[in-house]
Write a protein that holds these residues in place. Structure first.
Motif, short mmCIF file in Angstrom:
data_model
loop_
_atom_site.label_atom_id
_atom_site.label_comp_id
_atom_site.label_asym_id
_atom_site.label_seq_id
_atom_site.Cartn_x
_atom_site.Cartn_y
_atom_site.Cartn_z
N ASN A 17 0.83 -1.19 0.00
CA ASN A 17 0.00 0.00 0.00
C ASN A 17 0.87 1.25 0.00
N ALA A 18 0.94 1.89 -1.14
CA ALA A 18 1.77 3.09 -1.27
C ALA A 18 1.19 4.28 -0.50
N TRP A 25 12.31 5.66 4.90
CA TRP A 25 12.69 5.81 3.49
C TRP A 25 11.63 5.30 2.53
N ARG A 26 10.77 4.38 3.00
CA ARG A 26 9.76 3.82 2.11
C ARG A 26 8.76 4.86 1.62
N ASP A 27 8.53 5.90 2.43
CA ASP A 27 7.63 6.98 1.98
C ASP A 27 8.19 7.64 0.71
N GLN A 32 8.52 8.67 -5.09
CA GLN A 32 9.41 8.97 -6.19
C GLN A 32 9.67 7.78 -7.12
N GLY A 33 9.50 6.57 -6.57
CA GLY A 33 9.78 5.38 -7.36
C GLY A 33 11.19 4.86 -7.22
N TYR A 34 11.98 5.49 -6.34
CA TYR A 34 13.36 5.03 -6.13
C TYR A 34 13.88 5.55 -4.80
#
Length: 330
Positions: A17-18, A25-27, A32-34
């Motif tokens: 779940n984005a 850092w996962r946020d 951003q996708g990276y």
């Protein structure tokens, strides 16, 4: 050979779940996708061990290549490669490649992202790009390594950077924000004909300039990721990416490192993966499915005489490696 129809029906995506706020850092990764992890290994180890081992490997073929003689930096003196990625000659299973895959700070981000320590590794390549080659036919090739038929985050790619990757040194180009628009784009435009797609390259989708303009019009922008030796870069396979041409005299070298949960692999894919491990054969970026052994290097339809049956330096096979390779269950 499995068909793409079979692949889509039998292989799930892992729906993360984005929209969840992780507080780390996962946020940034989902937005951003990276993400770039500084000093996943020390700069000294990146350059003095991993980069040195990669160069030693490249010079081990007795085909006239000399790292100190730029006149030998051409195709006729190099082992077969794909866009400077060394896939064949058992390269994926060199000891230094498995050493990198088992680095604690290389594994940790994947463990955090997937929420498990029970991971599979891709049998991936490494890249050595020699600048200013006279036979270099560089051209951009923006793409994703996830099929439009897959939903959600299904694969995360990574590379361990071994040499300086500053503004003029070439390196990874990413379309920031494109992963979040992946499904919208393919719901807006007609998908490819799945029947016309080679299953081996199922999880590859190339984009044309007009496609890139659509993403730019929707707020995305391309960046060149600057990195230092020892930095680890992770990106969502739905993020459009390719590479920048080297403008400096710096040799570019990276090791590709991709991991996904072992629980996503079918028994059939695990058995196939174990076979490839025993043959020291490379795979795609995907660790748990769409694996597809890369076979032997070919010249005019024949196996390259320089091909190898085992790595130059075989890995010390541990329980950890056997589990990452899918040979031994968790």
């Amino acid at each position: 050979m499995a068909t793409t129809e079979t692949i889509t029906k039998t292989v799930p995506s892992l729906e993360l779940n984005a929209k969840v706020h992780y507080g780390d850092w996962r946020d940034d990764f989902f937005r951003q996708g990276y993400y770039v992890f500084k000093k996943a290994v020390t700069p000294e180890k990146a350059q003095n061990y991993y980069y040195k081992k990669a160069l030693d490997w490249l010079q081990s073929f007795n085909n006239g290549f000399d790292i100190n003689d730029r006149s030998t930096w051409k195709k006729e003196h190099l082992p077969q490669n794909f866009k400077n990625m060394y896939i064949w000659y058992c390269a994926a299973h060199e000891k230094f490649m498995w050493d990198a895959r088992t680095e604690p700070n290389v594994l940790k981000p994947f463990e955090q992202l997937w929420g498990t320590k029970e991971l599979l590794a891709s049998f991936d390549a490494f890249n050595i790009t020699l600048p200013h080659r006279v036979d270099d036919n560089f051209s951009p090739w923006p793409h994703t390594d996830q099929a439009p038929e897959r939903k959600g985050l299904a694969c995360v790619q990574g590379l361990l950077n071994l040499t300086p990757a500053g503004p003029e040194d070439g390196g990874l180009l990413l379309m920031v924000g494109s992963s979040a628009l992946f499904e919208e784009y393919f719901s807006t435009f007609k998908k490819r004909d799945r029947q016309a797609v080679d299953a081996k390259h199922y999880d590859f989708y190339g984009f044309k300039p007009e496609d890139i303009k659509w993403f730019e019009a929707h707020g995305c922008h391309q960046i060149k990721v600057n990195a230092d030796p020892g930095d680890l870069i992770l990106w969502d396979s739905r993020t459009i990416h390719h590479v920048a041409k080297i403008e400096s005299d710096t040799i570019r070298s990276v090791l590709y490192t991709c991991f996904t949960p072992a629980a996503l692999a079918s028994p059939e894919d695990l058995a196939y993966k174990a076979e490839l491990f025993q043959r020291f054969e490379a795979t795609t970026h995907w660790p748990h499915c769409n694996i597809w052994g890369q076979g032997k290097a070919q010249i005019n339809g024949e196996v390259d005489p320089l091909e190898r049956d085992e790595p130059l330096e075989k890995p010390v096979v541990t329980d950890q490696i056997l589990k990452l390779a899918g040979v031994k269950p968790y």
